[in-house]
Design a protein around this motif. Structure first.
Motif, PDB file in Angstrom:
ATOM      1  N   ASP A 327      88.049  64.673  43.615  1.00 11.85           N
ATOM      2  CA  ASP A 327      88.152  63.949  44.886  1.00 11.85           C
ATOM      3  C   ASP A 327      86.950  64.150  45.805  1.00 11.85           C
ATOM      4  O   ASP A 327      87.108  64.333  47.022  1.00 11.85           O
ATOM      5  N   VAL A 328      85.760  64.144  45.230  1.00 12.03           N
ATOM      6  CA  VAL A 328      84.562  64.313  46.055  1.00 12.03           C
ATOM      7  C   VAL A 328      84.390  63.119  46.997  1.00 12.03           C
ATOM      8  O   VAL A 328      84.704  61.983  46.641  1.00 12.03           O
ATOM      9  N   ASN A 329      83.931  63.400  48.202  1.00 15.13           N
ATOM     10  CA  ASN A 329      83.584  62.359  49.168  1.00 15.13           C
ATOM     11  C   ASN A 329      82.287  61.706  48.672  1.00 15.13           C
ATOM     12  O   ASN A 329      81.177  62.180  48.926  1.00 15.13           O
ATOM     13  N   ILE A 330      82.428  60.588  47.968  1.00 12.94           N
ATOM     14  CA  ILE A 330      81.293  60.029  47.233  1.00 12.94           C
ATOM     15  C   ILE A 330      80.191  59.454  48.136  1.00 12.94           C
ATOM     16  O   ILE A 330      79.015  59.703  47.896  1.00 12.94           O
ATOM     17  N   LEU A 367      77.500  67.329  43.706  1.00 12.02           N
ATOM     18  CA  LEU A 367      78.656  68.219  43.568  1.00 12.02           C
ATOM     19  C   LEU A 367      78.633  69.400  44.552  1.00 12.02           C
ATOM     20  O   LEU A 367      79.399  70.335  44.399  1.00 12.02           O
ATOM     21  N   HIS A 368      77.787  69.326  45.574  1.00  9.01           N
ATOM     22  CA  HIS A 368      77.677  70.502  46.452  1.00  9.01           C
ATOM     23  C   HIS A 368      78.986  70.825  47.151  1.00  9.01           C
ATOM     24  O   HIS A 368      79.264  71.975  47.468  1.00  9.01           O
ATOM     25  N   ASP A 369      79.814  69.811  47.391  1.00 16.54           N
ATOM     26  CA  ASP A 369      81.078  70.020  48.113  1.00 16.54           C
ATOM     27  C   ASP A 369      82.295  70.033  47.191  1.00 16.54           C
ATOM     28  O   ASP A 369      83.433  70.006  47.661  1.00 16.54           O
ATOM     29  N   VAL A 370      82.072  70.077  45.892  1.00 20.40           N
ATOM     30  CA  VAL A 370      83.176  69.893  44.948  1.00 20.40           C
ATOM     31  C   VAL A 370      84.229  71.001  45.095  1.00 20.40           C
ATOM     32  O   VAL A 370      85.416  70.801  44.864  1.00 20.40           O
ATOM     33  N   GLY A 371      83.785  72.157  45.560  1.00 19.44           N
ATOM     34  CA  GLY A 371      84.698  73.292  45.727  1.00 19.44           C
ATOM     35  C   GLY A 371      85.757  73.097  46.790  1.00 19.44           C
ATOM     36  O   GLY A 371      86.732  73.849  46.838  1.00 19.44           O
ATOM     37  N   ILE A 372      85.589  72.074  47.636  1.00 22.06           N
ATOM     38  CA  ILE A 372      86.611  71.793  48.658  1.00 22.06           C
ATOM     39  C   ILE A 372      87.952  71.512  47.994  1.00 22.06           C
ATOM     40  O   ILE A 372      89.003  71.796  48.557  1.00 22.06           O
ATOM     41  N   LYS A 373      87.910  70.985  46.768  1.00 21.60           N
ATOM     42  CA  LYS A 373      89.158  70.743  46.038  1.00 21.60           C
ATOM     43  C   LYS A 373      89.970  72.034  45.896  1.00 21.60           C
ATOM     44  O   LYS A 373      91.196  71.997  45.865  1.00 21.60           O
ATOM     45  N   ILE A 374      89.294  73.162  45.773  1.00 16.82           N
ATOM     46  CA  ILE A 374      89.995  74.438  45.628  1.00 16.82           C
ATOM     47  C   ILE A 374      90.450  74.947  46.999  1.00 16.82           C
ATOM     48  O   ILE A 374      91.627  75.155  47.227  1.00 16.82           O
ATOM     49  N   GLN A 375      89.498  75.108  47.878  1.00 13.97           N
ATOM     50  CA  GLN A 375      89.836  75.511  49.238  1.00 13.97           C
ATOM     51  C   GLN A 375      88.603  75.332  50.103  1.00 13.97           C
ATOM     52  O   GLN A 375      87.487  75.636  49.678  1.00 13.97           O
ATOM     53  N   TYR A 376      88.814  74.892  51.345  1.00 13.26           N
ATOM     54  CA  TYR A 376      87.649  74.646  52.181  1.00 13.26           C
ATOM     55  C   TYR A 376      86.838  75.916  52.413  1.00 13.26           C
ATOM     56  O   TYR A 376      85.610  75.908  52.310  1.00 13.26           O
TER      57      TYR A 376
ATOM     58  N   PHE B  28      99.359  68.440  51.000  1.00 14.98           N
ATOM     59  CA  PHE B  28      98.424  68.516  52.118  1.00 14.98           C
ATOM     60  C   PHE B  28      97.194  69.320  51.715  1.00 14.98           C
ATOM     61  O   PHE B  28      97.297  70.337  51.030  1.00 14.98           O
ATOM     62  N   HIS B  29      96.027  68.846  52.148  1.00 18.57           N
ATOM     63  CA  HIS B  29      94.800  69.563  51.815  1.00 18.57           C
ATOM     64  C   HIS B  29      93.794  69.421  52.954  1.00 18.57           C
ATOM     65  O   HIS B  29      93.634  68.329  53.493  1.00 18.57           O
ATOM     66  N   ILE B  30      93.147  70.533  53.310  1.00 14.90           N
ATOM     67  CA  ILE B  30      92.088  70.494  54.328  1.00 14.90           C
ATOM     68  C   ILE B  30      90.812  70.002  53.661  1.00 14.90           C
ATOM     69  O   ILE B  30      90.379  70.576  52.658  1.00 14.90           O
ATOM     70  N   ILE B  31      90.220  68.938  54.186  1.00 15.74           N
ATOM     71  CA  ILE B  31      89.027  68.401  53.542  1.00 15.74           C
ATOM     72  C   ILE B  31      87.757  68.591  54.378  1.00 15.74           C
ATOM     73  O   ILE B  31      86.663  68.365  53.886  1.00 15.74           O
ATOM     74  N   ASP B  32      87.908  68.985  55.629  1.00 20.07           N
ATOM     75  CA  ASP B  32      86.687  69.305  56.392  1.00 20.07           C
ATOM     76  C   ASP B  32      87.044  70.280  57.508  1.00 20.07           C
ATOM     77  O   ASP B  32      88.189  70.327  57.975  1.00 20.07           O
ATOM     78  N   ASP B  33      86.045  71.036  57.905  1.00 18.70           N
ATOM     79  CA  ASP B  33      86.246  72.040  58.948  1.00 18.70           C
ATOM     80  C   ASP B  33      84.859  72.352  59.519  1.00 18.70           C
ATOM     81  O   ASP B  33      84.054  73.019  58.892  1.00 18.70           O
ATOM     82  N   VAL B  34      84.591  71.802  60.694  1.00 11.80           N
ATOM     83  CA  VAL B  34      83.269  72.008  61.314  1.00 11.80           C
ATOM     84  C   VAL B  34      83.429  72.846  62.562  1.00 11.80           C
ATOM     85  O   VAL B  34      84.383  72.657  63.322  1.00 11.80           O
ATOM     86  N   LYS B  35      82.482  73.726  62.760  1.00 16.26           N
ATOM     87  CA  LYS B  35      82.503  74.565  63.960  1.00 16.26           C
ATOM     88  C   LYS B  35      81.134  74.489  64.616  1.00 16.26           C
ATOM     89  O   LYS B  35      80.116  74.603  63.933  1.00 16.26           O
ATOM     90  N   VAL B  36      81.108  74.294  65.916  1.00 16.75           N
ATOM     91  CA  VAL B  36      79.846  74.393  66.642  1.00 16.75           C
ATOM     92  C   VAL B  36      80.032  75.434  67.744  1.00 16.75           C
ATOM     93  O   VAL B  36      81.018  75.395  68.485  1.00 16.75           O
ATOM     94  N   ASN B  37      79.093  76.371  67.801  1.00 18.59           N
ATOM     95  CA  ASN B  37      79.194  77.424  68.812  1.00 18.59           C
ATOM     96  C   ASN B  37      78.710  76.911  70.159  1.00 18.59           C
ATOM     97  O   ASN B  37      77.586  77.148  70.574  1.00 18.59           O
ATOM     98  N   VAL B  38      79.598  76.228  70.863  1.00 22.86           N
ATOM     99  CA  VAL B  38      79.217  75.585  72.119  1.00 22.86           C
ATOM    100  C   VAL B  38      79.210  76.595  73.266  1.00 22.86           C
ATOM    101  O   VAL B  38      78.446  76.469  74.221  1.00 22.86           O
ATOM    102  N   ARG B  39      80.043  77.595  73.184  1.00 25.19           N
ATOM    103  CA  ARG B  39      80.153  78.617  74.245  1.00 25.19           C
ATOM    104  C   ARG B  39      80.352  78.009  75.639  1.00 25.19           C
ATOM    105  O   ARG B  39      79.614  78.297  76.573  1.00 25.19           O
TER     106      ARG B  39
END
Lengths: 509, 509
Positions: A327-330, A367-376, B28-39
């Motif tokens: 399920d890679v974000n192509i 495939l740099h993000d392919v591991g997201i399938k396992i866990q973010y 359910f699956h987490i597909i993205d998680d971005v963090k910016v240190n805005v302080r």
């Protein structure tokens, strides 16, 4: 088109069922693979007939396989029998028996068809143009001359590992006398193979359990860090070493030999000697091992990749299959790939990479993000594992390992660290390459951190102390400060320049 | 119900976007998680206002997040702001600004709501009945008294890691004088927290970056073999050790400290001292770290797991989610699980296992084939990796590791080998347990090797030297010989008896 398939392969040594399916109609995946060591060939050379006890075990096995096919609700089941059934006087009796008790219709295929399917399996999964394919099974050996990916010629000889073992008494110690007789037999048999003349100097593309075992034993001997059978390569000397070493061992020693399968300890010597003898005969410099063969060939043919319609680009095909599996974000993957190529091109005078790194760049970027399938969390580490272990095709094993390391390092500033175990495969200059390519990937990934493809172009201006990167975006700005703070140090270390980024927001087209 | 969600969390230290989705409507699956240190919190204590530069970075960040949400085509976006915006005099100005430039509607949530969401995130992912939850963020600290999984009481105090750092000058060296003043402040603040009285002796369930960092530093210090934040547990002494050690370091030393995040080196001391102070105050024996908090709570609430509808069985829920993520053959997994439980029960007098191994048995049985998603060959090794790294919930980390080893060993006769790195977590008796449980799994797996659930029952008769296993099947027979040849030796080694198998084929019901 049918979506799921079972292939039953009734060989002389073992009987296999492989089950594969097109998942979501999108990508192909093997979901089961059972092997039972039925040894249909056993005793065949004495009487010319399949033995009752072997047939009974074959029947029980096929009964189970039939139930499995029903349980999997397969769209298609293909069953073929090779040398043992082909050669046995009562081969048809066995086929009829199986039809009656299980309903499975077995096709007894001639050696040339076996060779053709071996060829299809190998040529659709290994990126090679010219080779001599050799498949040595329990009861026959097939050769295919491959020229420009086409099957130029094929031949099947009616002996295999079990025949050689029985004929020359090679179960236990192979005395010099026995080996001499074996070699004389092989030389005579191979002298009659006309296509060998045209195969002079080609690599041997090896198929089947004996050859896979040669590779596995070698990997153990040299402490090879990867456990991947497919596309493992050995030079002629290395093959010689394994074949000589195992020929000197007695059965007990072979049982304790790491890498040699339990079901093959007694029948290994004759067949492995035959492999080496072929290499000598055609002056082959290299053995390239294919994990794919007959069964894979049957699957390819069924799904439309026959001799006239080979998989056009093995590497891209495999990459797409893998992206879909996880399920890679192509769109993001393609965008990051495109940006990393631009960086590579524009910074050529700084990185000075001359060799062909295109497949490694594409693999690691796609495939740099392919591991997201396992866990973010820690997904770059999971990407490393998945790139290494997903059976990607069309790359050398070393390229695969380096691609995995490039993906792993796309989230760190640190110098590439390679565990000692992998250093048998990588050298210092490989580490420097990983360092450079992971830098481009890291910058490209940050340029599309918003996942929306806003970066339309980049333009790197290389000055004496600094690289000024102009980034053209639509909609919003990139996080220039974040990119500098995350990649600046690595950029300086790897390319010897400061990195500055200017962002110009242009109207979306 | 919406299927995909984005949660934007505008904290005092960092601004986060988490994206999750129900894949195929199933899991359910987490597909993205971005963090910016805005302080956002920076400078707030001086003027009582958010600083212009911080607001500008916040705006740029949220612009990017808005684009990401659009790109992901999310069904729902929730945006909340916590302490910094809550406390700032110009908090509403910032909220209005963001609404105007990005369209994102930020809800400023009170400390008690923050506490409630922390609670939901943690209680739905960690199997615990009673605890004092503590979430120390950049600008506030929340406490929830959890009794019988319910939120019995909650309170929020208006200081966090950044406030403590600024108020007591803790960026660099924390002199004894500074620490003394810090402790006096904390003691006074905590004296007013009434729910502490009722929390006496409970474990602290810790949420937030500071506490995750305490865990990560500890894992580095003790060479802990797993890199899993969630449900990592430390006794009071271990927490004391990390907090004392880091308080003595100067900024440079903390920058080089393994496990401490770059963005947290300057603000770590005050907050970590507060954590230890809480443990002392309530005489807490243990810190249990939750990787899930506010953002997860908001997701749970949105998808129907609010305070009145907690996830009923965290472990089963997580197991099913994982099976669906990797396309596990669920009927086969259940069948193998059922058979391994039967073996465990019937062989109790031989294996003598007294402890509760139910979760390990279930995890390893349900997920023994999960590695097929990666590649069929060596799938037991891939199962090991996936069990360890998929964020399974409801087990202790040690149980997780042992489950992975049981699955890994379900295809071998050999004695369990555990790499030295894992031995910091496992003892000799754990290895024996893995040996026994993997034997039951292996036999169960062979009993359903045909994947069709034909084994309806088993009956083990334990004699002096032998265990006679009667297997009742429908349709066809099991491969008794194969099971004996594959598992017999291990059976003898582990349970001290020969294994024999008789098969009775009964009519299907």
């Amino acid at each position: 088109m049918d979506k799921s398939i079972g292939v039953i392969d009734i060989g002389s040594n073992s009987v296999h069922l492989v089950v594969g399916e097109y998942h979501n109609n999108e990508y192909f995946h093997i979901i089961d693979d059972v092997k039972v060591n039925v040894r249909l060939c056993e005793g065949l050379s004495e009487t010319g007939c399949l033995r009752e006890d072997r047939m009974a075990l074959g029947e029980q096995t096929l009964m189970m396989f039939k139930n499995m096919c029903d349980t999997y609700k397969l769209d298609k089941v293909i069953a073929v029998a090779t040398a043992a059934v082909r050669k046995a006087k009562n081969g048809q009796v066995f086929v009829d028996l199986i039809k009656k008790t299980t309903g499975i219709e077995i096709e007894i295929i001639p050696g040339e068809t076996e060779a053709a399917m071996d060829y299809l399996g190998a040529i659709n999964t290994i990126d090679i143009r010219d080779a001599l394919l050799m498949d040595i099974g329990g009861g026959s050996v097939e050769f295919v001359l491959i020229r420009d990916r086409k099957m130029a010629d094929a031949v099947s000889l009616p002996f295999g590992s079990i025949d050689l073992t029985e004929k020359f008494g090679l179960e236990d110690v192979a005395t010099p006398g026995k080996l001499q007789k074996l070699h004389a037999f092989l030389e005579e048999a191979f002298a009659g193979v006309e296509l060998f003349e045209k195969a002079r100097g080609l690599p041997v593309l090896g198929v089947g359990g004996t050859i896979r075992n040669i590779g596995r034993i070698h990997r153990r001997v040299v402490d090879y860090p990867l456990e991947i059978a497919h596309n493992y390569r050995m030079c002629e000397d290395e093959v010689a070493k394994i074949c000589h070493m195992t020929a000197k061992m007695n059965l007990e020693e072979r049982k304790n030999l790491k890498g040699l399968s339990k079901g093959r300890t007694d029948i290994f010597v004759g067949a492995s000697q035959a492999v080496y003898k072929v290499m000598q005969t055609i002056f082959s410099p290299e053995l390239i091992i294919s994990d794919a063969g007959l069964r894979d060939g049957l699957i390819f043919k069924h799904f439309g990749n026959g001799p006239e319609d080979l998989v056009h680009n093995i590497f891209d095909n495999s990459l797409v299959n893998t992206m879909l599996n996880y399920d890679v974000n192509i769109p993001h993957a393609y965008h990051v790939y495109g940006l990393s190529v631009k960086l590579f091109e524009q910074l050529k005078s700084l990185h000075g990479i001359e060799e062909d790194v295109s497949r490694m760049m594409k693999t690691s970027a796609m495939l740099h993000d392919v591991g997201i399938k396992i866990q973010y969390s820690n997904h770059h580490e999971h990407s490393f594992y998945l790139i290494l272990n997903s059976g990607l095709e069309g790359l050398l094993q070393k390229e695969l390992l380096m691609s995995a390391f490039i993906a792993l390092n796309h989230r760190t500033n640190k110098k590439v660290k390679v565990e000692a175990e992998y250093m048998t495969l990588l050298r210092e200059e490989d580490k420097r390459l990983i360092d450079k390519l992971s830098l481009f990937l890291q910058i490209a990934e940050y340029l599309d951190r918003s996942m929306d493809g806003i970066v339309k172009d980049i333009d790197c201006d290389i000055k004496d102390d600094v690289v000024e990167m102009m980034v053209l975006t639509t909609t919003h700005s990139v996080f220039a400060d974040m990119i500098i703070s995350e990649c600046g140090k690595k950029f300086k270390r790897v390319l010897g320049r400061e990195l500055t980024i200017k962002n110009k927001v242009i109207a979306a087209v």
